[in-house]
Write a protein that holds these residues in place. Structure first.
Motif, mmCIF file in Angstrom:
data_model
loop_
_atom_site.group_PDB
_atom_site.id
_atom_site.type_symbol
_atom_site.label_atom_id
_atom_site.label_comp_id
_atom_site.label_asym_id
_atom_site.label_seq_id
_atom_site.Cartn_x
_atom_site.Cartn_y
_atom_site.Cartn_z
ATOM 1 N N VAL A 96 -6.304 12.364 -28.514
ATOM 2 C CA VAL A 96 -7.603 12.625 -29.115
ATOM 3 C C VAL A 96 -7.460 12.785 -30.627
ATOM 4 C CG1 VAL A 96 -9.398 14.394 -29.303
ATOM 5 C CG2 VAL A 96 -8.639 13.641 -27.060
ATOM 6 N N TYR A 154 -5.813 20.779 -31.883
ATOM 7 C CA TYR A 154 -6.049 20.135 -30.593
ATOM 8 C C TYR A 154 -5.513 20.998 -29.464
ATOM 9 C CZ TYR A 154 -6.798 16.029 -33.540
ATOM 10 O OH TYR A 154 -7.257 15.159 -34.497
ATOM 11 N N VAL A 204 -4.937 17.566 -24.625
ATOM 12 C CA VAL A 204 -5.420 16.319 -25.218
ATOM 13 C C VAL A 204 -4.582 15.869 -26.405
ATOM 14 C CG1 VAL A 204 -7.775 16.805 -24.472
ATOM 15 C CG2 VAL A 204 -7.056 17.429 -26.797
ATOM 16 N N ASP A 261 -10.169 14.643 -17.526
ATOM 17 C CA ASP A 261 -10.978 14.774 -18.738
ATOM 18 C C ASP A 261 -12.469 14.793 -18.414
ATOM 19 O OD1 ASP A 261 -8.654 12.585 -20.363
ATOM 20 O OD2 ASP A 261 -8.813 14.761 -20.621
ATOM 21 N N SER A 291 -11.102 4.317 -23.311
ATOM 22 C CA SER A 291 -11.344 5.076 -24.543
ATOM 23 C C SER A 291 -12.834 5.315 -24.721
ATOM 24 C CB SER A 291 -10.810 4.300 -25.756
ATOM 25 O OG SER A 291 -9.412 4.129 -25.690
ATOM 26 N N LEU A 338 -15.150 12.372 -32.154
ATOM 27 C CA LEU A 338 -14.003 12.696 -31.327
ATOM 28 C C LEU A 338 -13.596 11.417 -30.609
ATOM 29 C CD1 LEU A 338 -12.321 15.247 -30.464
ATOM 30 C CD2 LEU A 338 -13.644 15.176 -28.345
ATOM 31 N N SER A 381 -10.893 20.449 -29.397
ATOM 32 C CA SER A 381 -10.432 20.159 -30.758
ATOM 33 C C SER A 381 -11.390 20.797 -31.743
ATOM 34 C CB SER A 381 -10.368 18.644 -30.978
ATOM 35 O OG SER A 381 -9.899 18.349 -32.277
ATOM 36 N N MET A 417 -11.369 9.536 -28.155
ATOM 37 C CA MET A 417 -10.584 9.909 -26.985
ATOM 38 C C MET A 417 -9.977 8.659 -26.372
ATOM 39 S SD MET A 417 -13.395 12.540 -25.407
ATOM 40 C CE MET A 417 -12.325 13.114 -24.116
ATOM 41 N N ARG A 424 -15.651 7.288 -27.760
ATOM 42 C CA ARG A 424 -15.840 8.050 -28.989
ATOM 43 C C ARG A 424 -17.109 8.878 -28.881
ATOM 44 N NH1 ARG A 424 -16.770 5.868 -35.139
ATOM 45 N NH2 ARG A 424 -18.868 5.532 -34.322
#
Length: 123
Positions: free
Chosen positions: A68, A60, A64, A90, A17, A81, A49, A83, A19
Motif C-alpha cells: 500500500v 503503514y 499492508v 483486505d 489493485s 491510497l 495508513s 493498494m 486506488r
C-alpha cells in the motif's frame, strides 16, 4: 462544514489493485494529517495508513506494508491510497479521517470521518 468523501472501492479478485481516494473540504487541508482505516465484518476498526500534514511522512500497518502507498495532493485536497496485491483479508469498509498536524496511532484523535467505501476481494 467539514466533509470527507471516499471513493474508489469495488469488487475485485485477489492479486488485483485498487486506488481509493479521499476528497476533503471545509477545513484547511494542509494542516491536517489524513488516515485510512478499515473495518471488516465482525472485527474492530483498524488503522491502515496515515500521511502527516507538514512533511508528508507516512506510516503503514504491518498487514499492508509493502502493498500500500499513501499520497496526498494539497492542491486538490485529496489523499489517495494505492493498494496492490490485494488479499481476501483486505475485504472491509475503508474510511478516511482527519486529525490536526501529525498522524496519531489512536483513532480517537481523528475528529472527522468519511462515510466509507466498500472493498471486497474474492479468492
Amino acid at each position: 462544514e467539514v466533509q470527507l468523501v471516499e471513493s474508489g472501492g469495488g469488487l475485485l479478485q485477489a492479486g488485483g489493485s485498487l486506488r481509493l481516494s479521499c476528497a476533503a473540504s471545509g477545513f484547511t487541508f494542509d494542516d491536517y494529517a489524513i488516515g485510512w482505516f478499515r473495518q471488516a465484518p465482525g472485527k474492530e476498526r483498524e488503522g491502515v495508513s496515515c500521511i502527516s500534514a507538514s512533511d508528508g511522512s507516512a506510516v503503514y500497518a504491518d498487514s499492508v506494508e509493502g502493498r500500500v502507498t499513501i499520497s496526498r495532493d494539497n492542491t486538490k485536497n485529496t489523499v489517495n491510497l494505492q493498494m496492490n496485491s490485494l488479499k481476501p483479508e483486505d475485504t472491509a469498509v475503508y474510511y478516511c479521517a482527519a486529525t490536526a498536524g501529525y498522524c496519531s496511532s489512536w483513532e480517537g484523535d481523528f475528529g472527522s470521518w468519511g462515510q466509507g467505501t466498500q472493498v471486497t476481494v474474492s479468492s
